[in-house]
Enzyme design. Structure first.
Site, PDB file in Angstrom:
ATOM      1  N   ASP A 253      78.223 -21.911  31.205  1.00  0.00           N
ATOM      2  CA  ASP A 253      79.137 -21.977  32.353  1.00  0.00           C
ATOM      3  C   ASP A 253      80.212 -20.898  32.258  1.00  0.00           C
ATOM      4  OD1 ASP A 253      80.601 -22.646  34.535  1.00  0.00           O
ATOM      5  OD2 ASP A 253      80.990 -24.722  33.958  1.00  0.00           O
TER       6      ASP A 253
ATOM      7  N   ARG B 116      76.419 -27.359  37.184  1.00  0.00           N
ATOM      8  CA  ARG B 116      77.413 -27.992  36.318  1.00  0.00           C
ATOM      9  C   ARG B 116      76.872 -29.323  35.800  1.00  0.00           C
ATOM     10  NH1 ARG B 116      83.594 -26.619  38.221  1.00  0.00           N
ATOM     11  NH2 ARG B 116      83.488 -24.438  37.539  1.00  0.00           N
TER      12      ARG B 116
ATOM     13  N   SER C 218      83.673 -21.589  34.194  1.00  0.00           N
ATOM     14  CA  SER C 218      84.672 -22.365  33.461  1.00  0.00           C
ATOM     15  C   SER C 218      85.359 -21.508  32.401  1.00  0.00           C
ATOM     16  CB  SER C 218      84.023 -23.591  32.819  1.00  0.00           C
ATOM     17  OG  SER C 218      83.570 -24.502  33.800  1.00  0.00           O
TER      18      SER C 218
ATOM     19  N   GLN D  87      76.652 -26.505  29.951  1.00  0.00           N
ATOM     20  CA  GLN D  87      78.050 -26.192  29.670  1.00  0.00           C
ATOM     21  C   GLN D  87      78.203 -24.908  28.864  1.00  0.00           C
ATOM     22  OE1 GLN D  87      79.769 -29.654  27.857  1.00  0.00           O
ATOM     23  NE2 GLN D  87      79.954 -30.765  29.773  1.00  0.00           N
TER      24      GLN D  87
ATOM     25  N   TYR E  97      83.944 -30.081  42.219  1.00  0.00           N
ATOM     26  CA  TYR E  97      84.977 -29.502  43.071  1.00  0.00           C
ATOM     27  C   TYR E  97      85.571 -30.571  43.978  1.00  0.00           C
ATOM     28  CZ  TYR E  97      83.245 -24.873  41.717  1.00  0.00           C
ATOM     29  OH  TYR E  97      82.871 -23.761  41.013  1.00  0.00           O
TER      30      TYR E  97
END
Length: 555
Positions: free
Chosen positions: A241, A233, A244, A238, A340
């Site tokens: 990902d 991450r 997500s 991105q 997280y």
């Protein structure tokens, strides 16, 4: 061109280009000013001719400013002389040697897209649109017949995109297989991992910590495996990902399902028949899924409250129009690794339980999304809290696959517990198959395309931090978990300048400006350090000598 081809060469090329441009600009300006003509402001033309001989400049602005530019230009040229032709060629050769391994031309790589066989799975790893981009890059693509039917993509659409429709055996026999779910056991007793050819590549969700037997099985076949759930991450990753992307869909679908099973409007209304109060929604966990649930519930007119152990989530929650709940009496930061949350202290958990117990009596819908990597989902909503909720209330547990945040959750099921409807489905993205397939296919396609550097072909480069983070097996060798990312080097300390001298009156005189040569070298040094720091770190903020670089990545 050199900068784009060899990123390791950027600091040298940038300094060389800047210095050359500065010198060229000064030489051009000096040449133009030498014969500069302008109307005379002197009493007579004889006293001051309109055109001066070459090498002379009029008094005034140019005689005050231009001489200050010349020493700077000379210093820049002197400081960058090592970057000229011979050093330039040597540095380019060194950068080419350090560019990394070469791979296989995309034209020699066949990508296979098999049909998902997991029960209830309706997603597909690639859509016709994403396949067009892979084929444009040179890859050959084969798709199993009916692979996209559940996601509303027909075989004809894949053929029009340039793919070839084949059997399951041919799809699994490709050089690189793209899947959604990890390889599993088929109805006839065969295992999908055994259908992969030896030394073939696989990109899919894998969950290596939970599927060690599967990893060992793939290692025996010397497969190269990259897990989409292990994508680091960082800012550059991105677009790859997939976690997500799927979490965004899960949050949206959770609120839609809650509304479908709730007996009233979400939005408040005042009608001729009476007043309807708005629904009250509590979202626990303000990650991607939680924020998606908050935005969806708020857009439907509900009163939304949210809780998260990470203080940074407060601003995000409030920006979406929700109320952020906080634990009183305990000040603790729950920010963990990779974005997280971490496991909290007993004092915090006790205060948290009291907050949730009070909220359960008041709200109509609870959506939970809390996960801790590598551990079972924390139990946040106890059975007695569910029993205290009003009849007709709904709980949606997005952590059901990891055990659930609600004690009454049954993973994969939805049922009534007393007067409360408890939803514990583990396939919410698959319940929106067209959208989830589109986003997942885009993530995978961009990831594959990133592994085709110019003039190097398709290659699994362990020097790439994104590839290294997702790499589980490389030709059968275990590469997971990846090594921790290196920290960006701190800029070297600079000595404080000496204090300015005092005047005869005792007051300090203003410090003189730095000499032109000193200023030039400071600027060059700052640029070099800043570019080097930006090259070594994907997210860098660097400031030195008044030169500031705020970087994400070279992309």
């Amino acid at each position: 061109c050199v900068c784009r081809k060899n990123s390791a060469f950027v600091p040298h090329a940038a300094v060389f280009f800047t210095a050359t441009l500065s010198t060229a600009m000064w030489q051009s300006l000096r040449g133009r000013l030498s014969g500069f003509a302008r109307p005379s402001h002197a009493p007579s033309a004889a006293a001051q001719p309109s055109v001066l001989p070459r090498g002379q400049v009029r008094s005034g602005f140019f005689t005050r400013v231009v001489p200050r530019i010349s020493p700077v230009s000379s210093a820049v040229a002197a400081a960058t002389r090592p970057y000229h032709a011979s050093s330039f060629a040597n540095a380019e050769a060194a950068a080419a040697a350090a560019a990394g391994p070469t791979g296989v031309p995309p034209e020699q790589v066949t990508i296979g897209v098999p049909k998902e066989t997991f029960k209830g799975e309706r997603r597909v790893a690639q859509t016709p649109e994403s396949i067009k981009k892979l084929i444009k890059q040179g890859f050959n693509v084969v798709v199993e017949s009916g692979a996209g039917a559940a996601a509303k993509f027909s075989d004809e659409q894949y053929v029009e995109a340039g793919a070839k429709i084949v059997s399951a055996a041919d799809a699994f026999g490709a050089d690189l297989v793209l899947k959604v779910r990890p390889p599993g056991e088929l109805a006839d007793g065969k295992h999908e991992a055994d259908m992969l050819k030896e030394k073939a590549g696989l990109i899919s969700f894998l969950w290596p910590a939970q599927n060690k037997d599967l990893v060992d099985r793939l290692a025996k076949r010397q497969n190269t495996v990259l897990a989409m759930d292990c994508i680091p991450r960082i800012s550059r990753a991105q677009v790859f990902d997939a976690l997500s992307s799927m979490a965004n869909i899960s949050g949206y679908k959770a609120v839609v399902m809650a509304a479908d099973n709730f007996g009233r409007f979400f939005t408040g209304q005042i009608t001729a028949a009476g007043k309807v109060p708005p629904a009250k929604v509590l979202v626990i966990g303000a990650g991607v899924a939680g924020l998606s649930a908050i935005a969806t519930a708020n857009s439907m007119g509900a009163i939304v409250r949210a809780f998260d152990t990470r203080p940074a989530a407060k601003e995000q929650v409030q920006s979406l129009g929700a109320q952020f709940l906080e634990v009183k009496g305990v000040d603790e930061d729950g920010t963990g690794v990779g974005g997280y949350a971490k496991e909290m202290s007993k004092e915090f958990i006790d205060a948290e339980m009291k907050l949730f117990a009070d909220q359960a009596k008041d709200v109509d819908i609870i959506v939970t999304t809390a996960l801790i990597p590598g551990k079972p989902a924390p139990k946040l909503i106890k059975t007695h809290m569910v029993e205290s909720m009003k009849d007709g209330s709904v709980t949606v547990d997005l952590a059901a696959e990891a055990g659930g945040n609600v004690e009454t959750t049954r993973p994969g099921e939805a049922y009534h517990y007393g007067g409360v409807y408890c939803i514990g489905y583990t396939d919410l993205p698959s319940r929106l198959p067209t959208q989830s397939s589109t986003l997942y296919a885009n993530n995978v396609q961009k990831f594959v395309s990133s592994m085709v550097p110019k003039e190097r072909g398709f290659v699994v480069d362990e020097g790439d931090e994104v590839v290294r983070g997702a790499l589980v097996l490389h030709d059968g060798a275990l590469k997971w978990p990846p090594p921790p990312p290196p920290e960006a080097a701190a800029p070297p300390p600079t000595a404080a300048p000496p204090p300015p001298p005092r005047s005869s009156s005792g007051a300090r005189s203003p410090a003189p400006p730095p000499a032109a040569s000193e200023l030039s070298l400071h600027l060059l040094e700052a640029c070099s350090h800043a570019l080097k720091a930006r090259h070594e770190s994907s997210d860098c903020r660097f400031k030195r000598h008044g030169v500031r670089v705020i970087g994400g990545s070279f992309d």
